[in-house]
Scaffold this active site. Structure first.
Site, PDB file in Angstrom:
ATOM      1  CB  CYS A 275       0.655  -8.524  -3.286  1.00 59.01           C
ATOM      2  SG  CYS A 275       0.021 -10.198  -3.427  1.00 59.01           S
ATOM      3  CG  ASP A 276      -1.229  -8.967   1.323  1.00 61.05           C
ATOM      4  OD1 ASP A 276      -0.473  -8.909   2.305  1.00 61.05           O
ATOM      5  OD2 ASP A 276      -1.380  -9.995   0.618  1.00 61.05           O
ATOM      6  CB  VAL A 277      -3.573  -3.067  -1.016  1.00 57.89           C
ATOM      7  CG1 VAL A 277      -2.791  -2.906   0.281  1.00 57.89           C
ATOM      8  CG2 VAL A 277      -2.671  -2.831  -2.218  1.00 57.89           C
TER       9      VAL A 277
END
Lengths: 90, 662
Positions: free
Chosen positions: B402-404
């Protein structure tokens, strides 16, 4: 001028406008809208009288701003309409 | 000046304005008509100045000079694409001017006014005020300074109806409260301004044609009412003409949108299920992408049916990059990832893995898991190495990351991930996300990737999602159902659309708001020129509400010199579709949706549409297959004689041109 006369003018103008404008083809709806929008700057007539004849300073200033706004509406409106319409060449 | 004489000249001028509008009903005389109206207005200004003996008041000329210069600068700077917001803005200024005149009159001489005049001055305040604020909101929406989606406050109807009723009540009340008239009038003004805002913010982008027409009518009406206050018949007459014209346009737009004016006024405006413009225009990223999957089915039931695209996209891909994340570890889905990769490679697809330095919960976490299932070490690529390749990648498959992969890291200042280097997956042609849900990752920042049009979400257990993808690729089932999206990709590979176009004798182009957004009218014109040079007969079918204001498409096409004889109205052109070889839809959706004739109970049921499905072939150059503003899926997209060219219409058209010429 009495209210009745003005109402009569309003009625006749609405009817006439309605008759004339219903004939405009959808092709020209945007220029028509833009053009009539410019004409709605007609309120400048009111702004002029109001600004010139106002006694109260506040009223005069409001009238002044109203003239500016209406004039932007008129000049800008007619010019953009002209630009649009000139593109509809055959 | 003799009042009879003045009245006669007024009537003549009003008549000239009307004649000017009359001339605007034909392209041949329209330019003249507009200029005649402008000259009549200039004459009217001089007449009023003269009649009131105020020709030589410098203040007035100064104000007109300022307004004139401002108007001129605005008019020459506006581009054609900005016309809707420009018209809305100018319209608001006219309404504002009327409100100010009314206020000025009230301040100056309320005491000496007759009851009729008192009432009309308050009414002018109300109509002018709501026109001003409503138009400004509309202009901001059209200019994308505000969300295109309808904004609804809690108790919206109570607030909006309450504010207008209260304004009218205050206006009447002020008759008996002469001492407090100034504060009462200010209150009236505020209430009507609020009404305008409340009225305009809940209108979605696609309902703008109705809203703008209506506000146009209001600005004329406001002028006419000011005319009552000032006993100025010329103002009354011209204002009434504008009011009538706006009303006609509003009715035409309402009919074309299958909506009654009362519906629009009372706020029963289109269902907000999907904010999109008709034509696959930009989607507001706030909305989750169509979940082509399981998890969020309850949220968007109408989308859950379409599970095929993801598999079909993968099937058609040549280069795929897999982005694993902590979610893959949790779901223990690495085995499925490996199987999917094997299936793809067996079909000749090039597959790589992009490993973000902080993917997972420890350094090298992903590498360990993938090594466990025998993914060769060479396939695991580091971020800096792989990032430049995303733009040439057909499909990125995100598994539990997600964040990456969150593009917000580049843009969302002040959030915990701002500035963090991320995998640039958004640059790929398609992205398939197999995550459990759309909740933000560890950072707590919403993933802006999820809302992008080229991103498909397969929510739920990644193991299950991956198994399904494998099934879709291996099984033939998706071949049949993949018409929606897969057919496109494949068809594009086979270069069929160009061939179909090249073989056509009669072509009809259907433009929509998507063409305006993509600014693809130049490409449309070039394609038409190419076709006509080959002897093909090309026409344009213009739906009355295509675009964001009445006649929007006509203006854009005129800008690129499409002759107006080629622009055909719906009723005129509909009978010709059965004998048409090919219809080219460019950024139009609802207005060509055959579901309008059949899907009872949906917002578009009964709306007259262009009957493009009757043609022998249809090519659709839309951004995506999302439903248009109505939220109703376009049944055209699934038909066997319809080819979809998704993505930027400019590029799709360029490709078509290339295929025909090359």
């Amino acid at each position: 001028m009495n209210a009745l006369f003005l109402l009569l003018v309003f009625g006749i103008a609405t009817w006439l406008g309605y008759r004339v404008i219903s004939e405009v083809p959808s092709l020209l709806h945007t220029p028509l809208m833009s053009g009539t929008n410019a004409i709605s700057g007609v309120t400048i007539l009111g702004s002029l009288v109001s600004a010139a004849l106002a006694v109260d300073l506040g009223s005069k200033m409001l009238g002044f701003i109203a003239i500016v706004l209406a004039c932007v509406n008129l000049v800008g409106g007619f010019l953009v309409t002209d630009r649009m319409l000139r593109m509809f060449k055959s | 000046m003799n009042q009879t004489c003045y009245a006669v000249i007024s009537v003549v001028l009003a008549g000239l304005v009307l004649l000017g509008i009359k001339w605007m009903s034909s392209p041949r005389t329209a330019v003249r008509g507009n200029r005649l109206s402008a000259l009549s207005m200039a004459a009217a200004v001089l007449l009023v100045l003269w009649n009131n003996g105020i020709l030589s008041v410098p203040l007035l000329w100064a104000a007109m000079a300022i307004g004139g210069v401002l108007g001129y600068v605005m008019a020459v700077r506006t581009t054609m694409i900005q016309m809707p917001q420009m018209v809305a803005l100018l319209n608001g200024l006219g309404g504002g001017a009327s409100a100010l005149v009314a206020m000025s009159e009230i301040l100056d001489k309320y005491g000496q006014m007759a009851v009729f005049t008192k009432l009309t001055s308050q009414l002018a305040l109300i109509v002018g005020g709501l026109t001003l604020s409503g138009s400004l909101i509309a202009a901001a929406k059209l200019d994308r300074r505000m969300t295109q989606r309808p904004v609804r406050l809690a108790g919206h109807n109570v607030l909006s109806n309450g504010s207008i009723v209260l304004a009218l009540a205050m206006a009447v009340f002020s008759l008996s409260m002469e001492s407090a008239v100034v504060s009462l009038s200010l209150l009236v003004m505020l209430l009507s301004l609020s009404y305008g805002v409340l009225f305009a913010i809940r209108v979605g982008g696609a309902d703008m044609p109705i809203t703008i027409s209506l506000l146009n009518s209001f600005s004329g009406l406001a002028g006419a009412i000011v005319g009552f206050t000032l006993s100025e018949p010329l103002l009354v007459a011209v204002g009434a003409i504008v009011g009538a014209s706006g009303l006609i346009l509003t009715r035409i737009m309402c009919r074309a949108m299958n909506r009654s004016l009362m519906n629009v006024l009372s706020g029963a405006i289109a269902k907000p299920f999907n904010n999109g413009a008709p034509a696959g225009a930009n989607k507001a990223p706030a909305r989750e992408a169509p979940a082509a999957g399981t998890g969020e089915a309850a949220d968007q039931p109408e989308k859950a049916v379409r599970e095929e695209p993801a598999g079909a996209i993968l099937k058609a891909a040549r280069k795929v990059i897999v982005v694993p994340g902590y979610g893959m570890a949790i779901a223990q889905a690495q085995g499925q990832v490996k199987r999917l990769v094997d299936v793809l490679e067996a079909r000749g697809v090039q597959v790589d893995f992009a490993i973000h330095p902080v993917a997972g919960r420890m350094p090298g976490h992903m590498n360990v898991l993938l090594a466990e299932v025998d993914v060769p070490y060479e396939k695991l690529r580091e971020m800096d190495d792989v990032n430049p390749e995303f733009s040439e990648t057909d499909v990125v498959l995100v598994v539990g990351a997600c964040d990456v992969v969150n593009p917000a890291a580049n843009t969302a200042e002040g959030t915990p991930i701002y500035g963090m280097p991320v995998l640039d997956v958004a640059a790929a042609k398609h992205v398939i996300v197999c995550n459990l849900d759309t909740h933000p990752g560890y950072s707590g920042v919403d993933n802006s990737l999820y809302g992008m049009p080229h991103v498909e979400l397969l929510l739920g257990d990644a193991k299950v999602s991956l198994e399904r993808l494998i099934g879709e690729i291996e099984g033939g089932a998706s071949d049949v159902s993949a018409q929606d999206l897969g057919a496109t990709v494949q068809a594009a590979d086979r270069k069929e659309p160009g061939k179909v176009l090249a073989a056509a004798r009669k072509v009809i182009v259907v433009p929509g708001y998507g063409m305006a957004i993509a600014q693809a009218q130049g490409q449309v014109k070039r394609l038409v020129d190419v076709l006509e040079a080959r002897g093909v007969q090309v026409d344009f079918a213009i739906h009355p509400v295509a675009g964001r204001m009445p006649g929007h498409m006509n203006v854009l096409l005129a800008e690129v010199d499409v002759p107006y004889e080629k622009l055909r109205e719906m009723d005129d052109v509909n009978p010709e579709f059965p004998e048409t070889d090919l219809v080219l839809v460019v950024g139009a959706c609802d207005v060509v949706n055959p579901a309008a004739n059949t899907a009872e109970g949906t917002p578009i049921y009964g709306m007259p549409v262009l009957d493009v499905a009757a043609a022998k072939h249809v090519i659709v150059c839309n951004l995506d297959t999302h439903p248009g503003y109505s939220g109703v899926d376009n049944s055209l997209y699934g038909m066997p004689h319809v080819e979809l060219l998704l993505g930027d219409a400019k590029m799709s058209l360029e490709r078509l041109i290339g295929e025909i010429e090359g």
